[in-house]
Motif scaffolding. Structure first.
Motif, PDB file in Angstrom:
ATOM      1  N   ARG A  69       1.850   8.424   1.563  1.00  0.00           N
ATOM      2  CA  ARG A  69       0.613   7.619   1.149  1.00  0.00           C
ATOM      3  C   ARG A  69       0.314   6.358   1.348  1.00  0.00           C
ATOM      4  O   ARG A  69       1.748   5.602   0.810  1.00  0.00           O
ATOM      5  N   ARG A 122       5.177  10.854   7.329  1.00  0.00           N
ATOM      6  CA  ARG A 122       4.242  10.766   6.835  1.00  0.00           C
ATOM      7  C   ARG A 122       3.783   9.903   5.195  1.00  0.00           C
ATOM      8  O   ARG A 122       5.615   9.973   4.919  1.00  0.00           O
ATOM      9  N   GLU A 146      -4.086   4.854  -0.746  1.00  0.00           N
ATOM     10  CA  GLU A 146      -4.407   5.657  -1.129  1.00  0.00           C
ATOM     11  C   GLU A 146      -4.795   7.167  -0.380  1.00  0.00           C
ATOM     12  O   GLU A 146      -5.196   8.040  -0.582  1.00  0.00           O
ATOM     13  N   ALA A 148      -3.715   9.396   3.151  1.00  0.00           N
ATOM     14  CA  ALA A 148      -3.272  10.179   3.810  1.00  0.00           C
ATOM     15  C   ALA A 148      -2.067   9.268   5.394  1.00  0.00           C
ATOM     16  O   ALA A 148      -3.417   8.497   6.182  1.00  0.00           O
ATOM     17  N   GLY A 153       0.663  -1.058   0.158  1.00  0.00           N
ATOM     18  CA  GLY A 153       0.245  -0.335   0.154  1.00  0.00           C
ATOM     19  C   GLY A 153       1.035   1.510   0.065  1.00  0.00           C
ATOM     20  O   GLY A 153       0.107   2.565   0.152  1.00  0.00           O
ATOM     21  N   ALA A 154       1.830   0.954   0.729  1.00  0.00           N
ATOM     22  CA  ALA A 154       3.256   2.449  -0.005  1.00  0.00           C
ATOM     23  C   ALA A 154       4.194   2.054  -0.654  1.00  0.00           C
ATOM     24  O   ALA A 154       4.314   0.830  -0.519  1.00  0.00           O
ATOM     25  N   ALA A 155       4.696   3.386  -1.017  1.00  0.00           N
ATOM     26  CA  ALA A 155       5.745   3.036  -2.297  1.00  0.00           C
ATOM     27  C   ALA A 155       6.802   3.043  -2.184  1.00  0.00           C
ATOM     28  O   ALA A 155       8.126   3.598  -2.561  1.00  0.00           O
ATOM     29  N   LEU A 156       6.965   3.606  -0.224  1.00  0.00           N
ATOM     30  CA  LEU A 156       8.435   3.724   0.993  1.00  0.00           C
ATOM     31  C   LEU A 156       9.006   2.164  -0.246  1.00  0.00           C
ATOM     32  O   LEU A 156       8.793   0.951  -0.547  1.00  0.00           O
TER      33      LEU A 156
END
Lengths: 200, 1002, 121
Positions: free
Chosen positions: A148, A146, A151, A153, A129-132
């Motif tokens: 995204r 913080r 979809e 915050a 769920g996160a692009a990190l």
């Protein structure tokens, strides 16, 4: 009138089954949003005086002192966590200590839901769920940021190696919860890198 | 005609001990574990896999892998059906159901094949030429016909039962393609400590190593590939993805990998694993080891079943132990295809070679001759003969050939039941081009090779136009080492492979007769584009290759021109007398191969399709039968119908409760922003059209916000909590936008202002208690503060407790009634809401929803930003001139209001409307016209912005933006509606109820 | 999809974590002298933008990070970011030197004005 009634954002949800990691709500935490200038010595000193710990100035890090935890949100914004009762005391003390200093301390204890992920494979679950780059060494305990997520915050707090707290705004709590239940299903467990079986 | 073609031995990928049976078009086919639908069907003797798109010609297998353009099948039943899969990539399992496509009623007898007989009338650009007129025919004649006749495959039926997901991953080096080059590059990068992802679209690594011949470090090439692959699977810093196609490559090395996790294994799928997974990879370096794709040769009727690529014929034998036929011809312009001839001969299949080059010499041709394979150099296949219906070939015609020759005079026949063709190899440049990479034409290869790339992308091996084994290894190991960062060059193993001599291009093999006289030289098989179509496009003036592409649809099918691109350019070049680089190239676009909608959606389906925001009272609304209204991502209660009530009855009941007794609204979604600092008041004066620095502490003021264009963007009530401290309310949809807007101006324009802004929307539940009995309800809730009109008048604020609940109470009204908005921290929201409902019972309190709210505010003429405004509406247009400060020197939008076009006399102005027939409720958005005519066009002078039936007034009310509206007070204007009815309405004041505001100040 | 790096907090991420805010270095005329803004100045401020093929200067916000606005220099052909710099700052001199056309004119004027202000002071 009866007692003061309290419902955490995810109160009443059934415990999820068949997941590859554990997820649960961390309820009852008090939170203060503190804004002030990291470059303002008087502000930093006042905050330290109340909290007993320096506000972290290194981006995306957290600091802890006793039952208080402080998350860096921006160069002029921090999230201070404690029990609800403690947060009320802290807020009053902060407001007093910050009199005459340009700052804004607001009780935001009810603004966010916190979901804790625990177990081997948490990072891979979050990566759905996160692009990190969650496998990077940056995302070790003491890191918060913080992001995204799903979809929406969200705020990530790396508590321990395989323990992550996800903060989302209260109204999105069910969405985040359902997203986690969908992506953490045991059959969808993912292990990245490391030894793999050679296909026959 | 059909007979089994499974060879008695061989087939590296199949396990002859494991029989597998499946169905193809309903008939049972058996094969072995490891077979694909293509290999098993070929083994059964069947040649025809589908019908072509336009001409419905029977088509057979051409390729070996993802380049396959003819043998497209639909796989699975019902909701699990997936169309347009390449039979060469579908792995078989017991119970698999595959069907052919684009044929009706059956593969061997197809009605649409008449198109082939009529092909004289279906030239390039046919659709453009034929279906242009009459226009009215499009909808009812042409389109249904085309849709029935064309289309590849059919959509699945019913809801997809499977799970899909996406995952983001980062790596230092992404190697795309697990052939020899990819393996070498990945090994070198991994040895240098990089985090490596190696993705390959096949079930196992190795690429074409198993059909290329040669040795590495004394090991046969396939064994070396297997060993290297095993090492990479075992490595700690490498993740290998099989069955994962890189479908697209975007800026800054963002690559999507489409992994078919469980398509090949029903047991795995039923265990609940995601069927497909879409990987969103961000790579510091991308190494393209995507190999190359063999190209067909354009000879007459080269699309007949049995004509395939030489690599495909070789692969069938080597991988699956399947003979492409019993006696065939290898037609080539290069040395590589001789390997196919050699492999076929070894397997006992009859074979001869037709080589368009004048001289066929070198290691491989010589070896072929030594084995007794006849070689016709300087020759081409000029025709193929087929059996009934063109379902399979029976022979070929061979003619001598010189470069540039236009037509064949003499040809000799030879029996053959298959042709293995090779026109050379094209580096697979698709991914290189997706992300804007430049390419250049290589004369020696007669193909395009990677040129410049602005991103960190490196092509190695065949993808870079290097085909010799030692060259591939050297380049790949070096690239992998260099790009991993530390740059310790990995030792390059020694390679042994037969040397190959260069090809000679042949873009068009001549035939007897002219084009299209029974001869079709197919270039783009999937879209049925022939050499003649491309030449026609040239003659008709489509000089640009991009125009030719769109006119003929060449390269635009789902295979994105994998096999057709260069051949088409070659034909265009010859037809126009240009060189291929002069003709130019068309762009390859994502996806490389089609991928599933399921993977694109991932888990974001059903209740996750859109993030839904819930207030703290959400479940109470559900339990009390709320009908929902989406407001942004929020779900708000629209109304609460009770047993047997229609929505209308329920809304009327709620409105009358507010007007006569008391109502309760969940207004938690309103934006709430705390603003504090020494310059906060001045800052608000900049943000709002009206003055906030004069607001007294404890008081509320309604404010308007414009953007810099002078148009309304938001409104709401702001409260002064202290000298330097404000709380701003925004519209429900505006909270995040306006808090970002405030931050933007603080950070980018008035950087010297000392102001902090914190969005606290989500911290508070907020409820409106509205109606004549509102104070009685509040009193019952044990307020810790004085709630008398004197102590808490309209537009004032107090903080305190209601019983045990900490609250902020704002005496503000959006209904025109006595009204308190009560805010409490959200985790207490549900509790307080229930207390209010209980306390209000004796006063007739009714919860009301957003529709009642809207009618109540419309009765009072209160605007809603977004209803009465449309992004081009000024405060003056809606009659709120009084809220636009004349005193303030500057605020957002002020200067723009002075521009001529915003002061023009004929702008639309907000007015009220009373229809002549009080029961007529104008539709929202209805147009007012200057003169009613029999039919459109009519001159529009405005439109309805809000329209309701008011139960309070017992008639309809509406607001509208009407040209020069305020000067037309009392005038009657007309609204022609669809269907012919014309509603007439009198222009009136926007305030329909309690004009004096007497009910507010009680 | 672009990778953006915030110069304020150092966070690097997909462009979806950031918010693109249009052209950089647009001056709001009313802030300086609200009483004397001509229609033409207001028009230019609202609507006239540089749209180069090549090096461009833009505003971005670290939307899912520290929330701060910043500037970026980006090549609109290759998508390469040449620099990230503060919201009140000018680009690094070596990047200014690469600017062409309208941007080159803008920076020449801007730097000239600053120099003359310094010498005047």
């Amino acid at each position: 009138m009866s007692e003061l009634s309290y419902q955490s954002p995810l109160a009443g949800l059934a415990e999820p089954h068949g997941l590859s990691v554990s997820i649960r709500e961390i309820a009852g935490r008090g939170m203060i949003d503190l804004r002030g200038l990291g470059t303002d010595a008087a502000f930093m000193a006042a905050a330290r005086g109340v909290l007993g710990v320096d506000l972290p100035t290194k981006p995306r890090t957290s600091a802890s002192w006793g039952d208080i935890r402080v998350l860096w949100l921006s160069v002029d914004q921090w999230l201070i966590l404690g029990t609800r009762a403690r947060a009320h005391e802290l807020l009053a003390s902060l407001r007093e200590a910050l009199t005459g200093i340009h700052a804004l301390a607001v009780d935001v204890s009810d603004m966010r839901a916190i979901i804790r992920l625990e177990g081997e494979g948490c990072r891979e679950v979050l990566m759905k769920g996160a692009a990190l780059d969650l496998l990077d060494k940056e995302y070790m305990p003491g890191c918060c940021r913080r992001m995204r997520y799903a979809e929406i915050a969200a705020l990530l707090d790396v508590v321990e190696d395989n323990v992550f707290d996800i903060y989302v705004f209260r109204s999105y709590a069910h969405h985040a919860w359902n997203f986690l239940c969908a992506t953490a299903r045991a059959p969808a467990k993912l292990k990245l890198f490391g030894a793999q079986e050679v296909p026959g | 005609m059909s007979k089994p073609y499974r060879l008695s031995a061989g087939g590296r990928l199949i396990d002859r001990a494991k029989k597998v049976s499946f169905t193809f078009d309903g008939g049972t086919v058996s094969g072995f574990a490891g077979d694909t639908v293509a290999s098993a069907v070929m083994a059964s003797g069947q040649r025809v896999f589908g019908r072509s798109f336009k001409y419905h010609r029977p088509r057979g297998l051409v390729g070996l892998g993802s380049e396959e353009m003819n043998a497209l099948v639909g796989v699975g039943l019902g909701a699990r059906h997936e169309p347009n899969l390449r039979a060469t990539q579908v792995e078989i399992f017991n119970g698999l159901a595959a069907v052919s496509q684009n044929r009706w009623p059956s593969l061997t007898w197809d009605v649409g094949a008449i198109n082939n007989r009529l092909s004289r009338f279906f030239p390039g650009g046919f659709y453009y030429k034929t279906f242009m007129w009459p226009r009215s025919f499009w909808k009812h004649v042409y389109e249904p016909f085309i849709r029935r006749a064309a289309g590849l495959g059919k959509a699945p039926e019913g809801r997809d039962p499977d799970a899909y997901e996406q995952v983001h991953v980062h790596c230092d080096v992404l190697v795309i393609g697990g052939g020899v080059a990819g393996l070498a590059a990945a090994e070198a990068a991994a040895a240098n400590g990089a985090r490596v992802i190696l993705a390959d679209e096949n079930p196992r690594l190795g690429g074409l190593a198993d059909i290329s011949g040669g040795q590495v470090d004394g090991q046969a090439l396939p064994d070396w590939a297997a060993a290297t692959g095993a090492r990479l699977h075992a490595a700690a810093n490498v993740h290998v993805l099989n069955r994962a196609t890189a479908v697209g490559h975007w800026h800054h090395n963002f690559v999507m990998l489409f992994e078919r996790v469980a398509d090949h294994d029903p047991a795995l799928l039923s265990s609940g694993v995601p069927r497909h997974r879409l990987w969103k990879v961000r790579a510091r370096q991308v190494i393209l080891a995507t190999g190359s794709i063999e190209r067909p040769v354009a000879f007459a009727n080269n699309d007949r079943p049995g004509v395939m690529l030489a690599s495909a014929a070789r692969g069938l034998v080597e991988r699956y132990g399947v003979a492409p036929g019993s006696n065939g011809v290898v037609f080539t312009n290069d040395d590589d295809a001789y390997q196919t001839a050699i492999v076929l001969k070894h397997s006992g299949v009859g074979v001869r070679v037709v080589d368009s080059r004048g001289r066929a010499e070198g290691a491989l041709p010589n070896k072929a001759r030594e084995m007794g394979i006849p070689v016709d150099a300087g020759s081409v296949i000029s025709a193929v003969s087929t059996g009934w219906g063109g379902l399979g070939i029976t022979g070929v015609k061979i003619a001598t050939y010189r470069k540039g020759q236009g037509r064949v005079i003499r040809e000799t026949g030879a029996e053959a039941d298959f042709v293995a063709m090779s026109g050379g190899w094209n580096p697979a440049l698709h991914l290189w081009c997706h992300n804007g990479g430049k390419i250049r034409f290589d004369e020696k290869l007669q193909a395009f090779r990677p040129g410049e790339h602005h991103d960190k992308v490196t092509a190695v091996g065949a993808a870079n136009g290097h085909f010799a084994l030692h060259q591939i290894l050297e380049e790949a190991y070096r690239a992998g080492s260099r790009l991993a960062g530390s740059g310790n060059v990995h030792p390059v193993p020694t390679a042994v492979q037969a040397e190959e001599r260069p090809l000679e291009p042949i873009w068009f093999a001549p035939a007897t007769g002219k084009y299209n006289e029974g001869n079709k030289h197919f270039i783009d098989f999937q879209n049925d584009v022939t050499a003649a179509d491309l030449e026609l496009a040239q003659r008709e003036g489509y000089e640009s290759v991009e125009h030719t592409k769109r006119y003929t649809t060449f390269g635009m099918a789902t295979d994105q021109g994998k096999t057709s691109n260069i051949n088409g350019l070659g034909v265009i070049a010859e037809a126009s007398g240009k060189t291929i680089p002069e003709v130019g190239i068309t762009t390859f676009r994502p996806p490389y191969t089609p991928f599933s909608f399921g993977s694109i959606a991932g888990v974001l389906t059903r209740d996750l399709f859109l993030p839904i925001r819930r207030t703290a009272v959400h479940q109470w609304h559900v339990d009390h039968g709320a009908v929902w209204e989406p407001v942004g991502q929020w779900r708000r209660a629209y109304t609460y119908p009770r047993d047997g009530e229609t929505n209308h009855q329920s809304i009327d009941r709620e409105i009358l409760a507010v007007r006569n007794k008391v109502g309760l609204l969940d207004a938690s979604t309103l934006g709430k922003i705390e603003i504090k600092g020494p310059d906060a008041a001045e800052f608000l004066d900049r943000m709002y059209t009206n003055m906030f620095s004069t607001l007294k502490t404890g008081k509320c003021r309604y404010g308007l916000m414009m953007n810099e264009l002078g148009f309304l963007t938001d409104d709401g009530v702001t409260v002064r909590l202290g000298d330097d401290h404000f709380l701003m309310h925004t519209t429900s949809g505006g909270a995040d936008r306006i808090s970002a807007w405030l931050e933007e101006w603080l950070q980018t324009e008035w950087t010297h202002y000392r102001v902090f802004v914190t969005n606290v929307t989500e911290n508070w539940s907020q409820f409106a208690i509205a109606g004549p009995m509102a104070r009685e309800v509040l009193r019952k809730l044990e307020p810790s503060f004085d709630i008398s009109n004197a102590a808490l008048p309209h537009m004032s604020f107090v903080e305190g407790r209601l019983g045990p609940y900490p609250v902020r109470v704002y005496r503000i009204s959006f209904s025109g009634e006595l009204s308190y908005e009560v805010a409490t921290p959200a985790n207490h929201g549900l509790g307080l809401w229930k207390e209010i409902v209980a306390a209000g019972g004796e006063f007739g309190l009714e919860p009301y929803g957003t529709e009642a709210l809207h009618v109540l505010r419309a009765e009072k003429g209160y605007i809603v930003v977004g209803d009465e405004t449309d992004g081009t509406t000024t405060p003056i247009d809606v009659g709120l001139d009084g809220l636009v400060s004349k005193k303030k020197a500057d605020f957002l939008g002020k200067r723009s209001l002075d521009q001529e076009y915003l002061k023009a006399p004929n702008r639309k102005q907000l007015v009220g409307l009373l229809t002549e027939d009080p029961d007529d409720v104008l539709p929202d958005g209805a147009y007012a016209v200057r003169h009613v005519k029999d039919k459109p066009p009519m001159e529009m002078i405005g439109h309805v912005t809000s329209s309701y039936r008011s139960p309070t007034l017992g008639r309809s009310i509406a607001m509208a933006l009407i040209e020069n509206g305020r000067a037309r007070m009392g005038e009657t204007i007309s609204f022609p509606l669809p269907g012919g009815k014309v509603v007439r309405a009198r222009i009136a004041d926007t305030v329909f109820y309690d004009k004096e505001g007497a009910k507010l100040n009680v | 999809m672009l990778v953006v790096k915030c110069p304020v907090c150092g966070a690097e991420g997909d462009e979806t974590d950031f918010h693109a805010g249009g052209q950089a270095h647009v001056r709001r005329p009313a802030t300086c002298d609200p009483a004397h803004v001509t229609d033409a100045e207001q028009r230019d401020y609202l609507f006239i933008r540089i749209n180069p093929r090549g090096l461009h200067f833009e505003r971005w916000r670290c939307d899912r990070g520290c929330g701060k606005w910043f500037h970026a220099a980006r090549d609109t052909v290759t998508m390469e970011f040449k620099a990230f710099y503060g919201i009140t700052e000018l680009p690094p001199m070596d990047v200014i030197a690469q600017a062409k056309g309208q941007w080159a004119e803008y920076f020449a004027k801007r730097l000239g004005a600053e120099r003359s202000r310094e010498t005047g002071a």
